[in-house]
Design a protein around this motif. Structure first.
Motif, PDB file in Angstrom:
ATOM      1  N   ALA A   1      -6.018  -6.430  15.006  1.00  0.00           N
ATOM      2  CA  ALA A   1      -5.463  -6.179  13.702  1.00  0.00           C
ATOM      3  C   ALA A   1      -5.177  -7.248  12.541  1.00  0.00           C
ATOM      4  N   HIS A   2      -5.544  -7.539  11.738  1.00  0.00           N
ATOM      5  CA  HIS A   2      -5.335  -8.990  10.755  1.00  0.00           C
ATOM      6  C   HIS A   2      -4.507  -8.146   9.834  1.00  0.00           C
ATOM      7  N   ALA A   3      -3.688  -9.276   9.144  1.00  0.00           N
ATOM      8  CA  ALA A   3      -2.893  -9.646   7.812  1.00  0.00           C
ATOM      9  C   ALA A   3      -4.124  -8.738   6.785  1.00  0.00           C
ATOM     10  N   GLU A   4      -3.339  -6.950   6.613  1.00  0.00           N
ATOM     11  CA  GLU A   4      -3.422  -6.277   4.698  1.00  0.00           C
ATOM     12  C   GLU A   4      -5.047  -5.736   5.180  1.00  0.00           C
ATOM     13  N   TRP A   5      -5.281  -5.378   6.707  1.00  0.00           N
ATOM     14  CA  TRP A   5      -5.864  -4.328   7.160  1.00  0.00           C
ATOM     15  C   TRP A   5      -5.254  -3.182   7.982  1.00  0.00           C
ATOM     16  N   GLY A   6      -4.117  -3.295   7.435  1.00  0.00           N
ATOM     17  CA  GLY A   6      -2.885  -2.314   8.098  1.00  0.00           C
ATOM     18  C   GLY A   6      -3.714  -1.117   9.100  1.00  0.00           C
ATOM     19  N   THR A   7      -4.004  -0.709   6.793  1.00  0.00           N
ATOM     20  CA  THR A   7      -4.356   0.969   6.712  1.00  0.00           C
ATOM     21  C   THR A   7      -6.084   1.422   7.842  1.00  0.00           C
TER      22      THR A   7
ATOM     23  N   GLU B   1      -5.528   9.205   2.643  1.00  0.00           N
ATOM     24  CA  GLU B   1      -6.862   8.533   2.076  1.00  0.00           C
ATOM     25  C   GLU B   1      -7.927   8.052   3.056  1.00  0.00           C
ATOM     26  N   THR B   2      -7.456   7.201   3.562  1.00  0.00           N
ATOM     27  CA  THR B   2      -7.879   6.095   4.917  1.00  0.00           C
ATOM     28  C   THR B   2      -7.751   7.098   5.900  1.00  0.00           C
ATOM     29  N   LEU B   3      -7.266   7.561   6.078  1.00  0.00           N
ATOM     30  CA  LEU B   3      -6.779   8.297   7.355  1.00  0.00           C
ATOM     31  C   LEU B   3      -7.593   9.249   7.145  1.00  0.00           C
ATOM     32  N   ALA B   4      -7.476  10.413   6.263  1.00  0.00           N
ATOM     33  CA  ALA B   4      -7.847  11.574   5.455  1.00  0.00           C
ATOM     34  C   ALA B   4      -9.881  11.096   6.164  1.00  0.00           C
ATOM     35  N   VAL B   5     -10.247  10.233   5.925  1.00  0.00           N
ATOM     36  CA  VAL B   5     -11.700  10.667   6.384  1.00  0.00           C
ATOM     37  C   VAL B   5     -11.883   9.109   7.291  1.00  0.00           C
ATOM     38  N   ASN B   6     -11.781   8.835   7.773  1.00  0.00           N
ATOM     39  CA  ASN B   6     -11.960   7.681   8.603  1.00  0.00           C
ATOM     40  C   ASN B   6     -11.496   8.051  10.182  1.00  0.00           C
ATOM     41  N   LEU B   7     -10.432   9.273  10.478  1.00  0.00           N
ATOM     42  CA  LEU B   7      -9.473   9.537  11.101  1.00  0.00           C
ATOM     43  C   LEU B   7      -9.818  11.030  11.439  1.00  0.00           C
ATOM     44  N   ILE B   8      -8.989  12.127  10.441  1.00  0.00           N
ATOM     45  CA  ILE B   8      -8.636  13.286  10.776  1.00  0.00           C
ATOM     46  C   ILE B   8      -9.776  13.998  10.341  1.00  0.00           C
TER      47      ILE B   8
ATOM     48  N   LEU C   1       0.780  -1.375  -0.053  1.00  0.00           N
ATOM     49  CA  LEU C   1      -0.255  -0.073   0.073  1.00  0.00           C
ATOM     50  C   LEU C   1       1.060   1.946  -0.072  1.00  0.00           C
ATOM     51  N   THR C   2       0.750   1.973  -0.777  1.00  0.00           N
ATOM     52  CA  THR C   2       1.195   3.101  -1.347  1.00  0.00           C
ATOM     53  C   THR C   2       0.694   4.239   0.117  1.00  0.00           C
ATOM     54  N   THR C   3       1.511   5.889  -0.165  1.00  0.00           N
ATOM     55  CA  THR C   3       1.153   6.930   0.954  1.00  0.00           C
ATOM     56  C   THR C   3       0.050   7.296   0.985  1.00  0.00           C
ATOM     57  N   LYS C   4       0.054   7.086  -0.890  1.00  0.00           N
ATOM     58  CA  LYS C   4      -1.686   7.485  -1.321  1.00  0.00           C
ATOM     59  C   LYS C   4      -2.956   6.874  -0.830  1.00  0.00           C
TER      60      LYS C   4
END
Length: 229
Positions: free
Chosen positions: A137-143, A99-106, A92-95
């Motif tokens: 957290a499980h594998a592939e669910w990191g972000t 995007e995930t942190l913006a919507v789900n947290l910030i 997974l890239t920084t993009k």
């Protein structure tokens, strides 16, 4: 009758919560990404108010909301919208992370900051619809899990900071729920989607309303919801 601001009211858990509150005659303020979505929400929930703001651009929320009429008092702020993208940390890239942190947290943090004054007036409640991934957290669910672990920390800090102002803070951790997001997840996992195998969004909505309706001498801080099948 209370006044409630909801994100994610267009589908899934958010729509179920909005429907239940509307049936009770509560005043709804629904956040939409754009004018078209706002119009569809008003048609679906007659008498509701809409606000336009893009959760994927949290830095612009203050300006966008400042151009629109807002509630003068809030009894709840319900953070239900979210995004998910599975993948390994090595891929997974920084993009995707941004995007995930913006919507789900910030964005939830920023919306909470912007509406704290009106929540204080109403001695309201902030509800974060988190996820089981916010606890482990499980594998592939990191972000996704990282964003939800952060959301749990946000809720805990907010609760400690705003208790003196009469604001209650609740985190709800649903397991897999029969929503459009779950359909996307199953597709990413390369597995079939069976709605009957998951929690009904109405069941999660019921837990949210239970937290809202609790008498003021008590507070539900954390609530885990798991499939009963």
């Amino acid at each position: 009758m209370g006044t409630h601001l909801i994100t994610g009211a267009g589908s899934g858990i958010g729509a179920a919560v909005a429907t239940r509150l509307a049936e009770r005659g509560e005043e709804l303020w629904l956040l939409a990404r754009d004018a078209g979505r706002a119009a569809r929400l008003r048609a679906r929930f007659p008498g509701s108010h809409t606000l336009i703001g893009d959760l994927s651009a949290p830095d612009r929320l203050s300006w966008a909301l400042g151009q629109q009429p807002q509630p003068v008092e809030l009894h709840s702020l319900l953070h239900i919208a979210g995004v998910v993208q599975l993948g390994t940390v090595g891929d997974l890239t920084t993009k995707v992370w941004n995007e995930t942190l913006a919507v789900n947290l910030i964005a939830p943090a920023e919306l909470t900051r912007l509406f704290l004054p009106t929540l204080r007036v109403g001695r309201g409640q902030v509800v974060f619809v988190n996820s089981g991934a916010g606890l482990y957290a499980h594998a592939e669910w990191g972000t996704y899990a990282a964003s939800k672990h952060g959301l749990r920390a946000l809720a805990d800090s907010l609760r400690a900071e705003e208790r003196a102002n009469g604001i209650r803070v609740t985190s709800v951790y649903p397991g897999r729920t029969a929503t459009a997001m779950q359909q996307k997840v199953r597709a990413q996992e390369g597995l079939p989607y069976d709605a009957d195998a998951y929690i009904d969004p109405e069941s999660v909505a019921a837990t949210v309303l239970s937290a809202l309706d609790l008498p003021r001498d008590a507070e539900i801080t954390d609530l885990t919801v798991r499939p009963g099948r």
